[in-house]
Design an enzyme around this catalytic site. Structure first.
Site, PDB file in Angstrom:
ATOM      1  N   GLY A  56       0.757  -1.173  -0.050  1.00 56.13           N
ATOM      2  CA  GLY A  56      -0.120   0.086   0.102  1.00 56.13           C
ATOM      3  C   GLY A  56       0.722   1.174   0.095  1.00 56.13           C
ATOM      4  N   HIS A  86      16.092  10.560  -8.444  1.00 54.37           N
ATOM      5  CA  HIS A  86      17.170  11.841  -8.111  1.00 54.37           C
ATOM      6  C   HIS A  86      16.174  13.104  -7.730  1.00 54.37           C
ATOM      7  CE1 HIS A  86      21.097   9.766  -8.836  1.00 54.37           C
ATOM      8  NE2 HIS A  86      20.265   9.055  -9.285  1.00 54.37           N
ATOM      9  N   ASP A 202      28.560   6.785  -9.073  1.00 61.30           N
ATOM     10  CA  ASP A 202      27.256   5.654  -9.174  1.00 61.30           C
ATOM     11  C   ASP A 202      27.857   4.423  -9.596  1.00 61.30           C
ATOM     12  OD1 ASP A 202      25.049   4.238 -10.417  1.00 61.30           O
ATOM     13  OD2 ASP A 202      25.242   5.269 -12.403  1.00 61.30           O
ATOM     14  N   HIS A 241      13.099   8.658 -21.184  1.00 61.97           N
ATOM     15  CA  HIS A 241      14.103   8.333 -22.114  1.00 61.97           C
ATOM     16  C   HIS A 241      14.205   8.993 -23.556  1.00 61.97           C
ATOM     17  CE1 HIS A 241      17.434   6.015 -23.371  1.00 61.97           C
ATOM     18  NE2 HIS A 241      17.285   4.917 -22.645  1.00 61.97           N
ATOM     19  N   HIS A 370      17.162  -2.736 -25.528  1.00 60.68           N
ATOM     20  CA  HIS A 370      17.459  -1.723 -24.632  1.00 60.68           C
ATOM     21  C   HIS A 370      18.971  -1.946 -24.107  1.00 60.68           C
ATOM     22  CE1 HIS A 370      17.057   0.630 -20.900  1.00 60.68           C
ATOM     23  NE2 HIS A 370      17.330  -0.403 -20.391  1.00 60.68           N
ATOM     24  N   GLY A 373      21.494   2.425 -18.323  1.00 61.60           N
ATOM     25  CA  GLY A 373      22.021   3.712 -18.435  1.00 61.60           C
ATOM     26  C   GLY A 373      23.294   3.856 -17.549  1.00 61.60           C
ATOM     27  N   HIS A 374      23.716   2.893 -16.896  1.00 58.41           N
ATOM     28  CA  HIS A 374      24.678   2.923 -15.920  1.00 58.41           C
ATOM     29  C   HIS A 374      25.923   2.190 -16.385  1.00 58.41           C
ATOM     30  CE1 HIS A 374      21.827   4.220 -12.981  1.00 58.41           C
ATOM     31  NE2 HIS A 374      20.971   3.350 -13.402  1.00 58.41           N
TER      32      HIS A 374
END
EC number: 3.1.-.-
Lengths: 558, 558
Positions: A56, A86, A202, A241, A370, A373-374
């Site tokens: 919940g 972020h 990161d 994106h 795909h 992004g890291h």
């Protein structure tokens, strides 16, 4: 395994104190606090999405507790990029003090402003770009271009009396980025040569060997699927994106198809990105989805939200035939996104639903549609070697990610003792170029549920889990105050317990007998009588059903 | 998307009727019913493990509804192999009629007997092996060796007046199996040459391109990790994966380590496998885990359960330091298992916990320590080409798997119209070698929760979801029957709702006012008053908190 909490000492002058209040040991709600000479700088302020056992809960915020009484000392919030993990908690922080300036790139500020508008907050902002240097009180901030799965991401180098700290925000190092905007390794080199005292990288993909594939590898795959699709095409992706949407628009244009955007966040974000020039919409390719139905099936690409199987998003509704666009045989759906751990069941349910409608479903599991992004391990090694920081504190990730990043740092020659494996609340002081752990704050989860923020506790979630897994049995007895004699009840009602309420006829005499006996013994204390009812029913249900529903007894004196 | 239900016609003589009552459109609770000339044969009777949104459910059974009144006509249950999703529901079926004979291989029967013993059932059994032919009433059964992730798996060819049906059970086609027991393609060829009318192939991995890697690729990886581990090694695996345990024992023996088994099901299953000769324990390698602590750290391998992150299993308890074996730096943990979709969060939580303790964690994501037990697309093509069945009905899998398997069948030349994409309850009649869909039964979920079987309904699960996500607010008012005057309450209690009970002071006067007004208007009907309370509280909570907890009102007349 909670950390042993210990208080940091009072902060010495010319010492920079750093502590994360979210984002370590988890993927989300990134927020790091920097303090020196009485002034506070915040880097990022994101949300975490709940796990399935956090029933919940809508969102989880960073714990603002450690700075709640220090808000007047906050001189700004640097936002490294526009992703929810972020920026998503900014409205909640600004509700505590509305005039804290937000510092970020054009796209980042545009996205956070759109979000704040929904909360009716108009922020103070300072727009920056790569190469800019800004001084805010004791902090000098240099912004550096980094490449990520959203345009206009920035790393920030924070220079104070205590030394130089480089905080990357999320990044990777695509060497042929679609927009030509590389992670600026020249700037990293310059900073490294001058000396980086502490590096906060990161580390989300630090346990992934090798290198994250480049975005350009996706384009031809998407183009190929779109070129060969016999009828309609739906592409689902993250709604921020921009580059993926760009690739889809380019492929559509090349194949004589038009593109309609579906989903509120997709429409909003791409509107912003196009307006600011980050998304270059090919001439005449965009069409309103209401007009798209008039096109023939092989002339349209829908760009939609819902790639994580979110039940209320466009894609799940299409899979359930609960959307005005009804897919069928010959239609093609592309899930151009990662599969975030925990979402597998929902995503596979959507894939199954679409397959059942006859659509062809193209996804990460069967085509290269795909990339992450890291930065993967190989990229992080480049970073460590170029920067050669004195100290390292990996951020953004679960423990295994932070640990993997620290191992990479050590492999490049950073000594063990200079590698700080921190968790939320770990307090690090940097003084004359030396970083040291000096405290561990107690950092909690702050749950958002509806309009409640921070009201729900872990104890409430435990109650919810019991209620969810076992249901409850409520037992009400009305007694005469003076005599303890039962005047009404026991009334028993259950929900989520499943058995017919008639089964309780078996326990009612037991309750009545127990209460009569207690009354005979002169027991009048309401709490004692309530506990007696609880025990009587609990024992019965456990023996009869081998289950442990929540028992909610109530003895009312009337 | 539920199927449109329609009744099949009465069954004609010399016609074989086939319908699955579980296992299609899902991975688990496999069970298929075969009927001809008034006699019924069942193939497999497994359980399905619940998804996270099926709160509190322990197990899900196949729907016995369609055969509940026909149990006396059942002449046997063929069990293709000993996995839970093929044998787990046998105790529940035998509770309905205890003397139905179980037919299966030595290991399969031993495993099901151990399970039945826990339910205090001693079954009638008929042990068979590959090559055996048994006639049970109108059914002639031929058993064929197949290779899977448990030894002694069998396919079954069911021959009747109506034709020949081949049902694979779970299988793959490892061409260099550890025990030398190949999927018997010679038998498939012979059957194919004589004509297979209908083929029911395991399609779990039909959407995985290529070939499932062979088990022998795992051995050297495991051996290498064990050889280079500086201290203790823990290997977690499925507790029935005899070959994986064999590989670990062999590697341990070669490296001068001993092996201790941890976890009740691991100890039980490996005891059975060793006793029957399926597991060949190297001399002196096994040691009781209580004695293992006396060995030096580089002399032990623990073989444990919990590879799916199950919170009560050994591995999760180790990760939480809630097990007598306390892992630390230098120890190595190998997760030699697949990651079943839906278990990602639990597994990653365990990996994080172990990493935090300092252990090195080796898993599918960073090393080749597991291969699947199911045939991939490439293997299925071999099967279709060798068998050349007239009709195909893919089984064992989600819709996308069945669909992928049907596509493969078509690619090998089986006509579209001979490819039956069935779901649970689809009734197929085979007559003179022609298979046709003749009905669609309504098949439900049968939930096991504690000692309740089939009592919990989907409506109860919906209640549980609301309770779990929102909690409840219970409101009790005691009124005088004659006047409607409030004599006690409103008492309001909430659980899982999170806000302090004091917040309800705001709504109590509203409830009292509403009831007074109703009383003044002469309303005495208890149901009407209860609904009034529900509405009053529901409106207030929705406006004040933007949430929708379950409102449980109760008006008691005293």
């Amino acid at each position: 395994m909670a950390e042993a909490v210990f208080d940091p000492p009072a902060l010495e002058p010319r010492t920079l104190r750093i502590f994360p209040t979210g984002g370590l040991g988890e993927v989300g709600r990134n927020m790091t606090v920097y303090e020196i000479d009485g002034k506070i700088l915040i880097v990022d302020c994101g949300v975490l999405f709940p796990e399935p056992d956090q029933l919940g809960v809508d969102l989880i915020l960073p714990d603002f507790g450690p700075i709640r009484n220090r808000l007047d000392d906050v001189i700004g919030i640097v936002l490294t990029h526009g992703h929810e993990d972020h920026i998503g908690a900014v409205p909640y922080l600004l509700k505590l003090r509305g005039d804290i300036p937000l510092i970020g790139s054009g796209l980042t500020l545009a996205l956070v402003e759109a979000k704040l508008k929904e909360h009716r907050i108009k922020p103070y902002t300072l727009q920056v770009k790569e190469g800019d240097v800004e001084t805010l009180g004791p902090f000098t901030l240099e912004f550096i271009a980094v490449n990520h799965s959203i345009p206009d991401a920035l790393a920030v180098a924070v220079t104070t009396w205590a030394g130089v700290v480089l905080h990357t925000g999320d990044f990777k190092m695509d060497q042929l980025p679609l927009d030509g905007r590389l992670t600026d390794l020249r700037a990293f080199s310059r900073l490294g040569e001058n000396g980086v005292d502490l590096f906060l990288p990161d580390s989300t993909n630090a346990d992934v060997p090798g290198f994250t594939p480049i975005e350009r590898e996706i384009g031809p795959v998407l183009a190929n699927v779109i070129a060969n699709a016999p009828r309609r095409v739906v592409v689902a992706s993250f709604s921020s994106h921009v580059h993926r949407v760009q690739q889809v628009m380019d492929a559509a244009a090349k194949n004589g198809r038009r593109v309609a955007l579906l989903g509120r966040s997709m429409v909003r974000n791409m509107g912003i990105a196009a307006e600011l020039g980050y998304l270059k919409v090919p001439d005449g390719v965009l069409i309103d989805y209401r007009k798209a139905a008039d096109l023939s099936d092989n002339k349209i690409v829908y760009m939609s939200t819902g790639s994580q199987g979110e039940p209320m998003a466009v894609l799940a509704r299409m899979a359930n035939l609960d959307h005005q666009i009804e897919l069928g045989p010959g239609d093609t759906v592309i899930l151009a996104s990662s599969l975030i751990p925990g979402n597998e069941n929902s995503v596979y349910r959507v894939i199954d639903g679409l397959t059942k409608l006859g659509a062809t479903v193209v996804h990460k599991g069967n085509a290269k549609v795909h990339v992450s992004g890291h930065a993967s391990a190989g990229e992080l090694l480049y970073c460590y070697n170029i920067l050669k920081p004195t100290f390292v504190m990996p951020v953004h990730g679960e423990y295994r990610h932070l640990d993997a990043s620290a191992k990479l740092a050590r492999q490049t020659g950073i000594p063990d003792e200079n590698t700080i494996l921190a968790s939320n609340g770990t307090v690090v002081d940097l003084h004359e170029g030396v970083a040291r752990v000096v405290g561990q704050l107690d950092i909690g989860y702050v749950y958002v549920d509806g309009s409640s923020v921070g009201e729900i506790t872990d104890a409430d979630l435990k109650d919810r889990r019991i209620l969810g897994e076992e249901g409850f049995i409520s037992v009400i007895v009305v007694v005469e105050a003076a005599s303890g004699r039962i005047v009404a009840g026991p009334e028993i009602h259950a929900r989520g317990f499943a058995e017919d309420d008639a089964v309780f006829d078996a326990v009612k005499p037991k309750i009545a007998a127990a209460l009569r006996e207690a009354a005979g013994n002169g027991v009048r204390d309401n709490h004692a009588l309530t506990q007696l009812v609880r025990r009587t029913v609990g024992r019965w249900v456990n023996t009869s059903y081998r289950r442990r529903p929540m028992i909610v007894p109530l003895v009312i004196e009337a």
